[in-house]
Design a protein around this motif. Sequence first.
Motif, PDB file in Angstrom:
ATOM      1  N   GLN A   1       0.820  -0.902  -0.679  1.00 49.95           N
ATOM      2  CA  GLN A   1      -0.406   0.139   0.060  1.00 49.95           C
ATOM      3  C   GLN A   1       0.999   0.700  -0.010  1.00 49.95           C
ATOM      4  O   GLN A   1       1.765   1.618   0.717  1.00 49.95           O
TER       5      GLN A   1
ATOM      6  N   GLN B   1       0.952   5.182  -0.252  1.00 53.13           N
ATOM      7  CA  GLN B   1      -0.196   6.482   0.463  1.00 53.13           C
ATOM      8  C   GLN B   1       0.968   7.975   0.229  1.00 53.13           C
ATOM      9  O   GLN B   1       1.534   8.103   0.415  1.00 53.13           O
TER      10      GLN B   1
ATOM     11  N   CYS C   1       6.003   9.598  -0.246  1.00 56.36           N
ATOM     12  CA  CYS C   1       5.447   8.705  -0.463  1.00 56.36           C
ATOM     13  C   CYS C   1       5.389   7.382   0.392  1.00 56.36           C
ATOM     14  O   CYS C   1       6.643   7.068   0.595  1.00 56.36           O
TER      15      CYS C   1
ATOM     16  N   TYR D   1       1.559  10.564  -8.595  1.00 55.94           N
ATOM     17  CA  TYR D   1       1.429   8.999  -8.315  1.00 55.94           C
ATOM     18  C   TYR D   1       2.394   8.721  -8.388  1.00 55.94           C
ATOM     19  O   TYR D   1       2.988   8.383  -9.042  1.00 55.94           O
TER      20      TYR D   1
ATOM     21  N   TRP E   1       0.745   0.824  -6.556  1.00 58.10           N
ATOM     22  CA  TRP E   1       0.371   2.880  -7.316  1.00 58.10           C
ATOM     23  C   TRP E   1      -0.359   3.115  -5.747  1.00 58.10           C
ATOM     24  O   TRP E   1      -1.245   2.653  -5.368  1.00 58.10           O
ATOM     25  N   GLY E   2      -0.335   4.745  -5.511  1.00 55.42           N
ATOM     26  CA  GLY E   2      -0.999   4.853  -4.514  1.00 55.42           C
ATOM     27  C   GLY E   2      -1.781   6.147  -4.957  1.00 55.42           C
ATOM     28  O   GLY E   2      -2.167   5.611  -6.499  1.00 55.42           O
ATOM     29  N   GLN E   3      -3.004   7.269  -4.508  1.00 50.57           N
ATOM     30  CA  GLN E   3      -3.968   7.374  -4.881  1.00 50.57           C
ATOM     31  C   GLN E   3      -3.911   8.427  -5.558  1.00 50.57           C
ATOM     32  O   GLN E   3      -4.451   9.218  -5.350  1.00 50.57           O
TER      33      GLN E   3
ATOM     34  N   THR F   1      -1.754  12.716  -5.254  1.00 52.98           N
ATOM     35  CA  THR F   1      -1.572  14.027  -5.201  1.00 52.98           C
ATOM     36  C   THR F   1      -2.054  14.950  -5.792  1.00 52.98           C
ATOM     37  O   THR F   1      -0.913  15.174  -6.782  1.00 52.98           O
TER      38      THR F   1
END
Length: 124
Positions: free
Chosen positions: A1, A3, A20, A93, A114-116, A118
Amino acid sequence: QLQASGGGLVQAGGSLRLSCAASARAFRTYTMGWFRQSPGKEREFVATIRGNSGHTYYADSVKGRFTISRDNAENTVDLQMNSLKPEDTAVYYCAAAYGVILSQIRIVQQYDHWGQGTQVTVSS
């Protein structure tokens, strides 16, 4: 995960630092990258950093302005962005790839996690 954090609004010529945080075990074995996507455009490679070696690679459009770094003890990867331009505006990302070969290190599909994202907005 993954972030991602650190996005925001900045004037042209300014700086931002993205970070990240990863929860993956054996973080140091992953190649970590930053990509970006603007409205109506495909996601594009920005920068990446190898796990153990720390070798870095950049898109030509950001070379000399952006610096990617990682802390394998903290499981983080950062993107320092200087001399920002309006064309840098995008959602950024972070991504992780395992076992990717050098010739494919800039390819979006080689990254498994992959992150969400920004948002980075650079005003002129």
